[in-house]
Design a protein around this motif. Structure first.
Motif, PDB file in Angstrom:
ATOM      1  N   GLY A 190      19.572  42.125   9.269  1.00  0.00           N
ATOM      2  CA  GLY A 190      19.969  41.036   8.388  1.00  0.00           C
ATOM      3  C   GLY A 190      19.945  39.671   9.025  1.00  0.00           C
ATOM      4  O   GLY A 190      20.639  38.750   8.566  1.00  0.00           O
ATOM      5  N   PHE A 191      19.127  39.500  10.079  1.00  0.00           N
ATOM      6  CA  PHE A 191      18.984  38.211  10.751  1.00  0.00           C
ATOM      7  C   PHE A 191      17.630  37.589  10.407  1.00  0.00           C
ATOM      8  O   PHE A 191      16.682  38.281  10.015  1.00  0.00           O
ATOM      9  CB  PHE A 191      19.080  38.381  12.269  1.00  0.00           C
ATOM     10  CG  PHE A 191      20.476  38.264  12.820  1.00  0.00           C
ATOM     11  CD1 PHE A 191      20.828  37.222  13.655  1.00  0.00           C
ATOM     12  CD2 PHE A 191      21.433  39.222  12.507  1.00  0.00           C
ATOM     13  CE1 PHE A 191      22.104  37.118  14.165  1.00  0.00           C
ATOM     14  CE2 PHE A 191      22.723  39.131  13.020  1.00  0.00           C
ATOM     15  CZ  PHE A 191      23.056  38.075  13.857  1.00  0.00           C
ATOM     16  N   HIS A 192      17.551  36.286  10.582  1.00  0.00           N
ATOM     17  CA  HIS A 192      16.305  35.539  10.433  1.00  0.00           C
ATOM     18  C   HIS A 192      15.724  35.290  11.817  1.00  0.00           C
ATOM     19  O   HIS A 192      16.404  34.729  12.688  1.00  0.00           O
ATOM     20  CB  HIS A 192      16.582  34.203   9.726  1.00  0.00           C
ATOM     21  CG  HIS A 192      15.399  33.284   9.674  1.00  0.00           C
ATOM     22  ND1 HIS A 192      14.427  33.386   8.701  1.00  0.00           N
ATOM     23  CD2 HIS A 192      15.038  32.254  10.482  1.00  0.00           C
ATOM     24  CE1 HIS A 192      13.516  32.443   8.900  1.00  0.00           C
ATOM     25  NE2 HIS A 192      13.863  31.741   9.973  1.00  0.00           N
ATOM     26  N   ARG A 193      14.488  35.704  12.043  1.00  0.00           N
ATOM     27  CA  ARG A 193      13.833  35.410  13.313  1.00  0.00           C
ATOM     28  C   ARG A 193      13.360  33.964  13.283  1.00  0.00           C
ATOM     29  O   ARG A 193      12.480  33.596  12.509  1.00  0.00           O
ATOM     30  CB  ARG A 193      12.661  36.359  13.561  1.00  0.00           C
ATOM     31  CG  ARG A 193      11.948  36.038  14.864  1.00  0.00           C
ATOM     32  CD  ARG A 193      10.910  37.059  15.246  1.00  0.00           C
ATOM     33  NE  ARG A 193      10.238  36.631  16.467  1.00  0.00           N
ATOM     34  CZ  ARG A 193       9.375  37.368  17.151  1.00  0.00           C
ATOM     35  NH1 ARG A 193       9.067  38.581  16.728  1.00  0.00           N
ATOM     36  NH2 ARG A 193       8.809  36.893  18.255  1.00  0.00           N
ATOM     37  N   LEU A 194      13.942  33.127  14.156  1.00  0.00           N
ATOM     38  CA  LEU A 194      13.735  31.690  14.066  1.00  0.00           C
ATOM     39  C   LEU A 194      12.402  31.240  14.648  1.00  0.00           C
ATOM     40  O   LEU A 194      11.796  30.299  14.129  1.00  0.00           O
ATOM     41  CB  LEU A 194      14.892  30.966  14.762  1.00  0.00           C
ATOM     42  CG  LEU A 194      14.948  29.446  14.597  1.00  0.00           C
ATOM     43  CD1 LEU A 194      15.027  29.054  13.128  1.00  0.00           C
ATOM     44  CD2 LEU A 194      16.150  28.892  15.365  1.00  0.00           C
ATOM     45  N   ASP A 195      11.953  31.870  15.730  1.00  0.00           N
ATOM     46  CA  ASP A 195      10.689  31.420  16.320  1.00  0.00           C
ATOM     47  C   ASP A 195       9.534  31.813  15.408  1.00  0.00           C
ATOM     48  O   ASP A 195       9.372  32.978  15.055  1.00  0.00           O
ATOM     49  CB  ASP A 195      10.494  31.973  17.730  1.00  0.00           C
ATOM     50  CG  ASP A 195      10.513  33.493  17.792  1.00  0.00           C
ATOM     51  OD1 ASP A 195      11.343  34.109  17.090  1.00  0.00           O
ATOM     52  OD2 ASP A 195       9.694  34.059  18.532  1.00  0.00           O
ATOM     53  N   GLY A 196       8.755  30.831  15.013  1.00  0.00           N
ATOM     54  CA  GLY A 196       7.661  31.081  14.093  1.00  0.00           C
ATOM     55  C   GLY A 196       8.012  30.827  12.647  1.00  0.00           C
ATOM     56  O   GLY A 196       7.127  30.660  11.808  1.00  0.00           O
ATOM     57  N   THR A 197       9.309  30.786  12.311  1.00  0.00           N
ATOM     58  CA  THR A 197       9.732  30.511  10.932  1.00  0.00           C
ATOM     59  C   THR A 197      10.923  29.561  10.973  1.00  0.00           C
ATOM     60  O   THR A 197      12.080  29.977  10.863  1.00  0.00           O
ATOM     61  CB  THR A 197      10.115  31.807  10.197  1.00  0.00           C
ATOM     62  OG1 THR A 197       9.114  32.801  10.402  1.00  0.00           O
ATOM     63  CG2 THR A 197      10.238  31.555   8.698  1.00  0.00           C
ATOM     64  N   PRO A 198      10.683  28.266  11.163  1.00  0.00           N
ATOM     65  CA  PRO A 198      11.788  27.311  11.248  1.00  0.00           C
ATOM     66  C   PRO A 198      12.466  27.121   9.902  1.00  0.00           C
ATOM     67  O   PRO A 198      11.931  27.481   8.852  1.00  0.00           O
ATOM     68  CB  PRO A 198      11.092  26.027  11.699  1.00  0.00           C
ATOM     69  CG  PRO A 198       9.696  26.150  11.176  1.00  0.00           C
ATOM     70  CD  PRO A 198       9.364  27.621  11.282  1.00  0.00           C
ATOM     71  N   LEU A 199      13.666  26.552   9.953  1.00  0.00           N
ATOM     72  CA  LEU A 199      14.434  26.273   8.738  1.00  0.00           C
ATOM     73  C   LEU A 199      14.944  24.842   8.781  1.00  0.00           C
ATOM     74  O   LEU A 199      15.205  24.296   9.862  1.00  0.00           O
ATOM     75  CB  LEU A 199      15.630  27.223   8.628  1.00  0.00           C
ATOM     76  CG  LEU A 199      15.360  28.719   8.437  1.00  0.00           C
ATOM     77  CD1 LEU A 199      16.678  29.477   8.477  1.00  0.00           C
ATOM     78  CD2 LEU A 199      14.622  28.972   7.138  1.00  0.00           C
ATOM     79  N   VAL A 200      15.113  24.231   7.614  1.00  0.00           N
ATOM     80  CA  VAL A 200      15.788  22.942   7.492  1.00  0.00           C
ATOM     81  C   VAL A 200      16.953  23.132   6.536  1.00  0.00           C
ATOM     82  O   VAL A 200      16.769  23.520   5.376  1.00  0.00           O
ATOM     83  CB  VAL A 200      14.843  21.839   6.968  1.00  0.00           C
ATOM     84  CG1 VAL A 200      15.598  20.517   6.856  1.00  0.00           C
ATOM     85  CG2 VAL A 200      13.633  21.678   7.887  1.00  0.00           C
ATOM     86  N   LEU A 201      18.179  22.884   7.051  1.00  0.00           N
ATOM     87  CA  LEU A 201      19.397  23.080   6.265  1.00  0.00           C
ATOM     88  C   LEU A 201      20.277  21.849   6.386  1.00  0.00           C
ATOM     89  O   LEU A 201      20.662  21.461   7.494  1.00  0.00           O
ATOM     90  CB  LEU A 201      20.164  24.307   6.770  1.00  0.00           C
ATOM     91  CG  LEU A 201      19.429  25.653   6.761  1.00  0.00           C
ATOM     92  CD1 LEU A 201      20.250  26.704   7.509  1.00  0.00           C
ATOM     93  CD2 LEU A 201      19.163  26.096   5.330  1.00  0.00           C
ATOM     94  N   ASP A 202      20.571  21.221   5.267  1.00  0.00           N
ATOM     95  CA  ASP A 202      21.486  20.073   5.241  1.00  0.00           C
ATOM     96  C   ASP A 202      21.120  19.010   6.271  1.00  0.00           C
ATOM     97  O   ASP A 202      21.985  18.480   6.979  1.00  0.00           O
ATOM     98  CB  ASP A 202      22.932  20.544   5.470  1.00  0.00           C
ATOM     99  CG  ASP A 202      23.409  21.477   4.370  1.00  0.00           C
ATOM    100  OD1 ASP A 202      22.992  21.281   3.213  1.00  0.00           O
ATOM    101  OD2 ASP A 202      24.191  22.399   4.669  1.00  0.00           O
TER     102      ASP A 202
END
Length: 280
Positions: free
Chosen positions: A89-101
């Motif tokens: 249930g985690f998001h793999r951050l490397d390769g899939t960045p996120l922008v939040l607030d």
């Protein structure tokens, strides 16, 4: 017995984090050693802590011992780590960045190219490549990282991925600041220098200034958080007058002491609120 203690400390850290209810949780690698089942088991301890849960791999996560049906290390990096992370249930951050607030989250395992080696050590390059210094010690990636890449080649691959992620988030008008999570160290200021042979040898594997060069190019406030070295450090990184702030921090978790850093984001960057430490 030692493994039981490590698991107990990690569980205590999860319980401590649950009490403060963070919005976002990011783990900077080295979750488990060559065992996807243990990786899932560890991450699931943090399942109820934050709405957004992110993770990047560390070098230990890519080790292949031949047990548990593990493929070579590059297959683990490309596919198996992702599969385990999704199950937990985690998001793999490397390769899939996120922008939040307004905050852009990017990640990379990074790697090393021996540029952080101690000049005073006077060790021939062949020993760094072999990851064994006779009579002194070894770097265990030489035993358990199993792929056809040279260290410089794999570093270049991770830099290309990180560069693409940074370009992607900077093209977003919502990205006002960047939190960059790397496993290996991006700046020499984070490297601890001690004058005994094994320590000096191991510093070659702490990271690469090429990671930091890429982070320096960003023109918004940036916090660079890394793991790997087990040494708690934090430094403002020098930039030209008028440029956005850049701070580098090493979490400093060890095998015996588990640590989490708590930050609050603001328009001008990030403020560290607390450091949570547990041991068992």
């Amino acid at each position: 017995f030692r493994r039981v203690l490590f698991r107990s400390a990690t569980r205590l850290l999860a319980e401590s984090l649950a009490q403060i209810e963070p919005d976002i949780l990011i783990i900077a690698g080295d979750v488990a050693v060559a065992d996807p089942r243990k990786l899932v088991e560890c991450l699931e301890l943090f399942n109820d802590i934050a709405h957004h849960r992110m993770v990047i791999p560390g070098n230990h996560d890519l080790w292949s011992t031949g047990r548990h049906g593990a493929a070579d290390s590059y297959a683990i990096y490309q596919r198996l780590f992702t599969r385990s992370v999704e199950i937990a249930g985690f998001h793999r951050l490397d390769g899939t960045p996120l922008v939040l607030d307004g905050t852009a989250f990017v990640g990379s395992i990074g790697w090393y190219d021996y540029q952080f080696a101690d000049d005073d050590a006077d060790i021939a390059r062949k020993y760094y490549e072999r990851k064994i210094l006779p009579g002194v010690g070894r770097w265990n990636d030489g035993r358990f990282i199993r792929w056809e890449h040279s260290d410089e080649d794999f570093l270049e691959l991770t830099l290309q991925r990180l560069r693409g992620d940074l370009d992607a988030v900077r093209s977003s008008s919502d990205a006002e600041r960047i939190l960059a999570i790397t496993h290996h160290l991006p700046f020499q200021e984070l490297v601890v220098r001690r004058k005994f042979a094994a320590w000096m040898f191991h510093n070659a594997y702490m990271g690469s200034p090429r990671i930091g060069d890429l982070l320096r190019e960003q023109d918004v406030p940036l916090l660079a958080v890394s793991g790997h070295s087990h040494q708690r450090r934090s430094f403002p990184i020098d930039r030209q007058p008028g440029e956005a702030t850049l701070t580098a921090t090493n979490v400093g978790s060890t095998y015996h002491v588990k640590r989490a850093l708590v930050y609050r984001s603001a328009d001008d960057g990030f403020t560290e609120l607390d450091s949570i430490e547990v041991r068992k």
